[in-house]
Scaffold this motif. Structure first.
Motif, mmCIF file in Angstrom:
data_model
loop_
_atom_site.group_PDB
_atom_site.id
_atom_site.type_symbol
_atom_site.label_atom_id
_atom_site.label_comp_id
_atom_site.label_asym_id
_atom_site.label_seq_id
_atom_site.Cartn_x
_atom_site.Cartn_y
_atom_site.Cartn_z
ATOM 1 N N LYS B 14 31.251 0.526 28.587
ATOM 2 C CA LYS B 14 31.858 -0.511 27.937
ATOM 3 C C LYS B 14 33.475 -0.015 27.662
ATOM 4 O O LYS B 14 33.519 1.073 27.011
ATOM 5 N N PHE B 16 37.175 -0.647 25.704
ATOM 6 C CA PHE B 16 37.731 -1.355 24.758
ATOM 7 C C PHE B 16 39.511 -1.192 25.154
ATOM 8 O O PHE B 16 39.783 -0.183 24.682
ATOM 9 N N ALA B 21 34.214 3.426 25.282
ATOM 10 C CA ALA B 21 33.514 3.706 24.285
ATOM 11 C C ALA B 21 32.210 4.167 24.902
ATOM 12 O O ALA B 21 31.482 5.110 24.175
ATOM 13 N N GLY B 44 29.923 6.305 20.862
ATOM 14 C CA GLY B 44 29.511 5.352 21.542
ATOM 15 C C GLY B 44 27.971 4.809 21.130
ATOM 16 O O GLY B 44 27.676 3.938 21.719
ATOM 17 N N THR B 46 26.780 3.216 18.470
ATOM 18 C CA THR B 46 26.769 2.103 17.816
ATOM 19 C C THR B 46 27.026 1.027 18.767
ATOM 20 O O THR B 46 26.459 -0.100 19.054
ATOM 21 N N THR B 47 27.995 1.084 19.717
ATOM 22 C CA THR B 47 28.432 0.039 20.935
ATOM 23 C C THR B 47 27.440 0.097 21.562
ATOM 24 O O THR B 47 27.161 -1.132 22.163
ATOM 25 N N THR B 48 26.706 1.078 22.078
ATOM 26 C CA THR B 48 25.298 0.874 22.875
ATOM 27 C C THR B 48 24.492 -0.058 22.349
ATOM 28 O O THR B 48 23.770 -1.055 22.962
ATOM 29 N N ARG B 50 25.013 -2.501 20.063
ATOM 30 C CA ARG B 50 25.316 -3.759 20.008
ATOM 31 C C ARG B 50 25.593 -4.324 21.142
ATOM 32 O O ARG B 50 25.290 -5.658 21.257
ATOM 33 N N MET B 51 25.646 -3.673 22.200
ATOM 34 C CA MET B 51 25.445 -4.277 23.529
ATOM 35 C C MET B 51 23.871 -4.604 23.774
ATOM 36 O O MET B 51 23.792 -5.498 24.501
ATOM 37 N N GLU B 56 28.453 -7.141 21.783
ATOM 38 C CA GLU B 56 29.228 -6.926 23.037
ATOM 39 C C GLU B 56 28.742 -7.077 24.043
ATOM 40 O O GLU B 56 27.406 -6.682 24.493
ATOM 41 N N ASP B 161 20.673 0.573 13.215
ATOM 42 C CA ASP B 161 22.104 1.057 13.124
ATOM 43 C C ASP B 161 22.487 1.908 11.809
ATOM 44 O O ASP B 161 22.635 1.266 10.579
#
Lengths: 279, 366
Positions: B14, B16, B21, B44, B46-48, B50-51, B56, B161
């Motif tokens: 991902k 940005f 991230a 990374g 939280t990004t994971t 959210r994907m 995301e 999370d």
């Protein structure tokens, strides 16, 4: 100079002089108190006098002869005045409906979406708030003249919607900016599509802001004089414009009475709007 | 075919802007597993999450939930639910309405909704709170409502999370155990994001340690703690002494030369060659101290060194020593205070014998 002090029993006598700082603080406090009282008197005394003289029996302003509700009765017999009140309420109602819908949509678009020209749109949307009324009035009038649109209550409506959108958008957007984006994500996470998320989460949470924006729009529309004066057509006078033309023939207590009612109405709307914004 | 993975991330990246991230990670999360993504903020994790939730979209790579690729599927159509860090409870709805929201969206019958909402609130021990508003609840209660609101939908995977981040320490400890218990009760796969290593060790079946968008190590809590794959993992999880040196022998166990002293450790299968710079990592509680000449055993895999006490701090259960070994190398040692008297402990300036089992000392590179 010594200050006399009364000491509670058992305590050490502590007779002393006030320091310079204490004196200055006391002096400043007194000045500020009188200054603020003065400002409020200057702001509200004229309105208070206006209200008092609306109950005056005598026709001549400034000569008090006795209490009377006569002028309020006169008001409701004045067909021209009632007609202008009807136009005022009609314009205020419809401009509130239209500007609330358009202003809310503008606020959502500006707060939630990214698109080309957003910054310009943002600035332009708020311009009517800072442009002098007279400039708005003149340009709106020229717009109607150039397009050959006859002046009527509809032209007043269009002009009012134009400036009200900005105020509604500001109020709604402030509410939207305070809202936690995670709430909308949570709704999506729980299976609500974009429309359901908007209807079940975003809109209910925005409601106090929208209602408060609508009340503000209604008040501004009712109170507007300058812009309305320019774009009003024959037979479509609003209340403030009507009051202005009444003054040309002399200030009667009837003008005081109608002004008192307008003052009370607007104050009530603003108070409701503020209470809703607090929630 | 082997058992299907609950969530399968394949080479997911991902980006940005110019920042990666999440950088090419692949993870397979088993069905029914309590899986933690552990790392410092900005790693990374939280990004994971959210994907996986669908908030995301990956820039590259593919995510599968029970074998189904989920690219382009919006969050509201994914068979997962999220417990948010800030709880994100709907303030204009009651507790019961909050919990019922997901079922309403799925058009579950009214009677069924009432039944399942009651069950869910009982599961999180809040049955009497159903008519309250979220702001009338304490942080811990709000957290439980958020959990009930997600679990009531019986998701295939529950994403959490940092759900305990806002709670005080005591409540957090209690909720850790409760969450673990609820998870085994409902049997749903949990993916749990946290920066708290103790939390991850306590609750997880497996942990993925992340930093800078990369997965540093995946393994059971014990593996991660006892056999850290690299210096970052050893440093991030628990307390570790690092001693820098040069590899001086790779016969079975690895020998590290540090300022003329030889120390033994294990490379845990990592290939090292003589002359290479490396770091020995040893946990403070894996080192024992004795008076010189009084060491208990001199086993083959025991490392015995001499040192001098530089610092001795009494911290209740343990005493924490700083021992100088050789120039530029001193280590912290924790010794449990088993004796009834203080006089069994060492004082600053004492010479001591320092011992550890070579199996407990990891030789790491970089």
């Amino acid at each position: 100079m010594t200050t006399a002090t009364v000491n509670p029993p058992g305590s050490r006598p502590t007779s002393r002089r006030l320091t310079r700082d204490e004196l200055r603080a006391a002096f400043n406090k007194r000045i500020l108190t009188w200054l603020s009282i003065g400002i409020f008197v200057f702001l509200y005394l004229p309105i208070l006098i206006l209200i008092i003289y609306s109950f005056n029996e005598n026709k001549i302003v400034g000569v008090w002869t006795g209490f009377s509700l006569n002028w309020y009765q006169e008001l409701f017999k004045d067909a021209a005045l009632l007609n202008s009140l009807q136009v005022s309420l009609w314009v205020a109602f419809w401009s509130t409906i239209l500007s609330t819908i358009l202003g809310t949509l503008a606020a959502i678009v500006l707060e939630r979406f990214r698109f080309w020209g957003k910054l310009t749109y943002d600035a332009v949307l708020y311009l009517p708030i800072i442009i002098p009324d007279i400039v708005m009035a003149l340009s709106t009038l020229l717009f109607f003249v150039i397009l050959n649109i006859p002046l009527s209550r509809y032209t007043i409506l269009i002009a009012h919607v134009a400036f009200n959108i900005s105020f509604v958008a500001v109020v709604v957007r402030a509410r939207l900016a305070d809202m936690d984006r995670r709430l909308e994500e949570a709704a999506a996470d729980l299976g609500a599509n974009e429309w359901l998320t908007f209807r079940r989460i975003t809109l209910p949470l925005l409601t106090p802001g929208i209602v408060s924006g609508a009340l503000l729009a209604f008040t501004l529309s009712l109170d507007d004089f300058v812009i309305t004066f320019f774009v009003a057509g024959p037979g479509s006078t609003t209340l403030p414009v009507r009051v202005y033309s009444m003054i040309k023939f002399g200030v009667t207590p009837e003008v005081n009475a109608v002004s008192t009612l307008m003052f009370l109405g607007s104050t009530l709307l603003v108070v409701i709007s503020l209470v809703l914004q607090r929630r | 075919m082997a058992q299907q993975l609950a969530v399968d991330l394949q080479n997911v990246t991902k980006q940005f802007g110019s920042v990666k991230a999440v950088d090419d990670i692949s993870l397979g999360i088993q069905d029914g597993e309590f899986f933690s993504l552990l790392g410092p903020s900005g790693c990374g994790k939280t990004t994971t999450l959210r994907m996986i939730a669908g908030f995301e979209q990956p820039s590259e790579g593919e995510i599968y939930i029970h074998g189904q690729p989920v690219a382009g599927i919006p969050p509201y159509k994914r068979p997962v639910n999220t417990v948010f860090q800030s709880y994100a409870l709907f303030p204009h709805m009651t507790v019961a309405q909050n919990v019922a929201f997901g079922l309403e969206m799925k058009k579950v019958a009214k009677a069924e909704i009432t039944k399942r909402v009651t069950e869910a609130l009982e599961l999180v021990q809040l049955p009497q709170m159903s008519n309250r508003r979220p702001r009338q609840l304490s942080g811990g209660q709000q957290q439980r409502v958020a959990l009930a609101r997600a679990l009531v939908n019986k998701p295939e995977v529950l994403l959490l999370d940092e759900p305990l981040g806002a709670l005080d320490l005591k409540l957090r400890k209690a909720m850790q155990l409760e969450l673990k218990q609820i998870q085994s009760e409902v049997g749903i796969t949990f993916i749990y994001v946290t920066h708290d290593q103790e939390e991850a060790l306590t609750m997880s079946d497996r942990i993925a340690v992340m930093s800078n968008g990369l997965v540093q190590q995946v393994g059971a809590p014990r593996d991660i703690y006892e056999h850290p794959a690299n210096r970052f993992v050893a440093d991030f999880i628990g307390e570790t002494n690092f001693i820098n040196g040069t590899v001086a022998g790779v016969n079975g166990l690895t020998t590290l030369a540090v300022g003329g002293v030889k120390m033994l450790g294990t490379a845990d299968g990592r290939s090292l060659r003589e002359g290479q710079k490396a770091t020995l990592a040893i946990r403070p509680e894996k080192v024992s101290l004795a008076a010189p000449g009084q060491t208990k055993t001199n086993g083959k895999n025991k490392v015995t060194l001499t040192g001098e006490v530089q610092e001795a701090i009494y911290i209740g259960t343990d005493t924490r020593y700083r021992i100088h070994l050789v120039d530029n190398a001193s280590i912290f040692v924790r010794v449990q205070n088993l004796g009834a008297r203080y006089d069994t402990t060492f004082k600053v300036g004492d010479k001591v014998a320092v011992q550890w089992d070579a199996e407990n000392a990891q030789i790491l590179t970089e």
